[in-house]
Design a protein around this motif. Structure first.
Motif, short mmCIF file in Angstrom:
data_model
loop_
_atom_site.label_atom_id
_atom_site.label_comp_id
_atom_site.label_asym_id
_atom_site.label_seq_id
_atom_site.Cartn_x
_atom_site.Cartn_y
_atom_site.Cartn_z
N UNK A 283 11.59 6.59 -30.34
CA UNK A 283 11.74 6.46 -29.86
C UNK A 283 10.67 7.08 -28.63
N UNK A 284 10.62 8.05 -29.11
CA UNK A 284 9.68 9.53 -28.24
C UNK A 284 8.73 8.41 -27.68
N UNK A 285 7.57 7.31 -28.39
CA UNK A 285 6.84 6.88 -28.24
C UNK A 285 6.95 5.53 -26.69
N UNK A 291 6.71 5.31 -19.58
CA UNK A 291 6.43 6.13 -18.22
C UNK A 291 4.40 5.72 -17.56
N UNK A 292 3.67 5.62 -18.50
CA UNK A 292 2.75 4.41 -18.30
C UNK A 292 3.00 3.31 -17.78
N UNK A 293 3.67 2.35 -18.08
CA UNK A 293 3.65 0.65 -17.52
C UNK A 293 4.46 1.51 -16.08
N UNK A 294 5.37 2.54 -15.64
CA UNK A 294 5.88 2.46 -14.53
C UNK A 294 4.59 3.08 -13.53
N UNK A 295 3.87 4.19 -13.79
CA UNK A 295 2.68 4.43 -13.21
C UNK A 295 1.90 3.42 -12.81
N UNK A 296 1.37 2.33 -13.93
CA UNK A 296 0.52 1.07 -13.92
C UNK A 296 0.89 0.63 -12.71
N UNK A 297 3.02 0.15 -12.70
CA UNK A 297 3.33 -0.50 -11.08
C UNK A 297 2.60 0.35 -10.18
N UNK A 298 2.79 1.48 -10.16
CA UNK A 298 2.91 1.87 -8.64
C UNK A 298 1.74 2.09 -8.26
N UNK A 299 0.44 2.26 -8.43
CA UNK A 299 -0.96 2.23 -8.71
C UNK A 299 -1.57 1.05 -8.12
N UNK A 300 -0.74 0.34 -8.94
CA UNK A 300 -1.10 -1.52 -8.62
C UNK A 300 -0.66 -2.18 -7.83
N UNK A 301 0.50 -1.58 -7.25
CA UNK A 301 1.08 -2.12 -5.82
C UNK A 301 0.48 -1.14 -5.06
N UNK A 302 0.16 0.07 -4.72
CA UNK A 302 -0.70 0.59 -3.66
C UNK A 302 -2.09 0.03 -4.01
N UNK A 303 -2.46 -0.40 -4.89
CA UNK A 303 -3.87 -1.63 -5.15
C UNK A 303 -3.79 -2.62 -4.27
N UNK A 304 -2.47 -3.54 -4.06
CA UNK A 304 -1.96 -4.68 -3.72
C UNK A 304 -1.84 -4.76 -2.01
N UNK A 305 -1.59 -3.94 -1.64
CA UNK A 305 -0.75 -3.41 -0.29
C UNK A 305 -2.04 -2.73 0.48
N UNK A 306 -2.92 -2.02 -0.24
CA UNK A 306 -4.29 -2.22 0.30
C UNK A 306 -5.34 -3.15 0.71
N UNK A 307 -5.53 -3.89 -0.29
CA UNK A 307 -5.66 -5.45 -0.53
C UNK A 307 -4.86 -6.22 0.77
N UNK A 308 -3.73 -6.29 0.82
CA UNK A 308 -3.21 -7.33 1.89
C UNK A 308 -3.20 -6.58 3.32
N UNK A 309 -3.56 -5.27 3.68
CA UNK A 309 -4.23 -4.63 5.12
C UNK A 309 -5.09 -4.76 5.67
N UNK A 310 -6.20 -5.71 4.34
CA UNK A 310 -7.99 -4.69 4.82
C UNK A 310 -7.93 -6.55 4.43
N UNK A 311 -6.97 -7.65 5.21
CA UNK A 311 -6.91 -9.26 5.17
C UNK A 311 -8.47 -9.55 6.26
N UNK A 312 -8.38 -8.58 6.79
CA UNK A 312 -9.28 -8.21 8.21
C UNK A 312 -10.77 -7.27 8.51
#
Length: 361
Positions: A283-285, A291-312
């Motif tokens: 259960x602890x594992x 927690x690891x997956x949630x942090x990964x999703x959050x960081x991934x979303x942040x980077x994808x947002x930045x990538x989208x914002x730098x289209x130009x």
């Protein structure tokens, strides 16, 4: 496995760098199943398991059997088998007496004949005898049907350990390539759903206990005859001594009878405790993984947002963000694999360490 003082814990510490407690006197130190720190040999992760002998000075044979059986059954239910079993015997022993014979009988019943190809009998304490005496005893042990010959004839091997790393490693090299097999006790308890008293090891233990009870009853009968003679002779001092000895034997008989009755219940208690600890660690594992997956999703979303914002913006900035995305994914895969119970980490991954700590409840 093997008798108390045969060098099991010293052998494990030598190979693994662990600090399991080693006995230096008559008192046994290994009173429960213990799991050593994992180590690598020839590119493989190795975990060694230390068990108390059936001549333990602090626990009864019933307690020893239930501890070993519950550990093995729980590990087997978790999909884990042993690549090998090492039985240790002191070459310095003048003869293979009752205690050594009982330990080896229980060992055979725990393993069964089907796994003997994965068994190595290791003779220890060669530094305590001359070479000639040691070799003569080794030959007798290997060729006498009362000792190790029956298991050697069925595929087991016999090797020496000279208390140095190289000889210890040579023993492991003999085992690490084996196809892992379930021991008889594991098949009986898990696959065949037998009560522990119905297993080969349980029946052997019960036979031993019944033999002890019958022997004590014979001794009581002899004391009672002596008591009659003391009463006729009006020898009060002898009568008191006989009374005391009779009471001691009757108390021992009652203790052994209770030990027979406790076999099933003690196994059930040990098994339940281990299963609870395994459930807790899994259960602890799972929580850690979430927690690891949630942090990964959050960081991934942040980077994808930045990538989208730098289209130009410049291609160099896009390349940097893409690099970070790749690095983030790589680290995530590494962390996720570390959270998984993996073969070779601990005894049996996180489950192995839990089984170890669970036996100390």
């Amino acid at each position: 496995m093997g008798a108390t003082g045969s060098g099991k814990t010293t052998f494990i510490n030598l190979l693994s760098g662990s600090n399991l407690e080693v006995g230096s006197g008559l008192q046994s130190c290994t009173s429960t199943v213990e799991v050593a720190s994992p180590f690598q040999l020839d590119g493989r992760w190795i975990s060694l398991i230390d068990t108390p002998g059936f001549d333990d000075t602090t626990r009864s044979d019933t307690q020893i059997l239930t501890q070993i059986a519950s550990f093995l059954a729980t590990a087997y239910e978790s999909g884990k088998k042993l690549a090998g079993v090492i039985y240790m015997h002191r070459i310095s022993d003048v003869r293979m007496g009752g205690i050594s014979t009982r330990n080896f009988k229980m060992f055979r019943q725990l393993c069964g004949d089907s796994t003997l190809k994965n068994v190595v009998i290791v003779t220890t304490m060669w530094g305590e005898v001359s070479r000639e005496i040691g070799e003569a005893r080794e030959k007798e042990l290997a060729n006498d049907s009362k000792f190790f010959k029956p298991v050697l004839d069925k595929g087991a091997h016999m090797l020496r350990h000279n208390n140095v790393v190289t000889s210890a490693q040579a023993i492991l090299f003999h085992l690490i390539g084996n196809h892992p097999r379930a021991l008889t006790i594991q098949q009986e308890l898990v696959d065949q759903k037998k009560d522990i008293s119905e297993t080969a090891a349980g029946e052997e233990l019960n036979r031993e206990l019944v033999t002890q009870i019958n022997r004590h009853k014979q001794e009581v009968m002899m004391l009672q005859e002596e008591m009659k003679e003391a009463i006729r002779a009006k020898d009060e001092e002898t009568k008191k001594e006989l009374d005391f000895e009779t009471s001691k034997l009757q108390a021992e008989i009652a203790r052994i009878q209770e030990e027979c009755r406790r076999l099933a219940s003690e196994y059930a208690e040990q098994k339940e405790a281990l299963e609870q600890r395994v459930a807790e660690v899994m259960a602890a594992a799972r929580k850690d993984a979430e927690i690891v997956e949630e942090n990964h999703r959050r960081q991934l979303q942040e980077l994808e947002d930045r990538l989208h914002q730098t289209a130009m913006t410049s291609s160099s900035e896009k390349e940097e963000i893409q690099r970070k995305l790749s690095e983030l994914q790589r680290r995530f895969e590494e962390m996720r694999s570390q959270l998984k119970p993996r073969r070779g980490r601990g005894v049996f991954g996180k489950i192995g360490r839990t089984l170890d700590s669970g036996l100390h409840l």
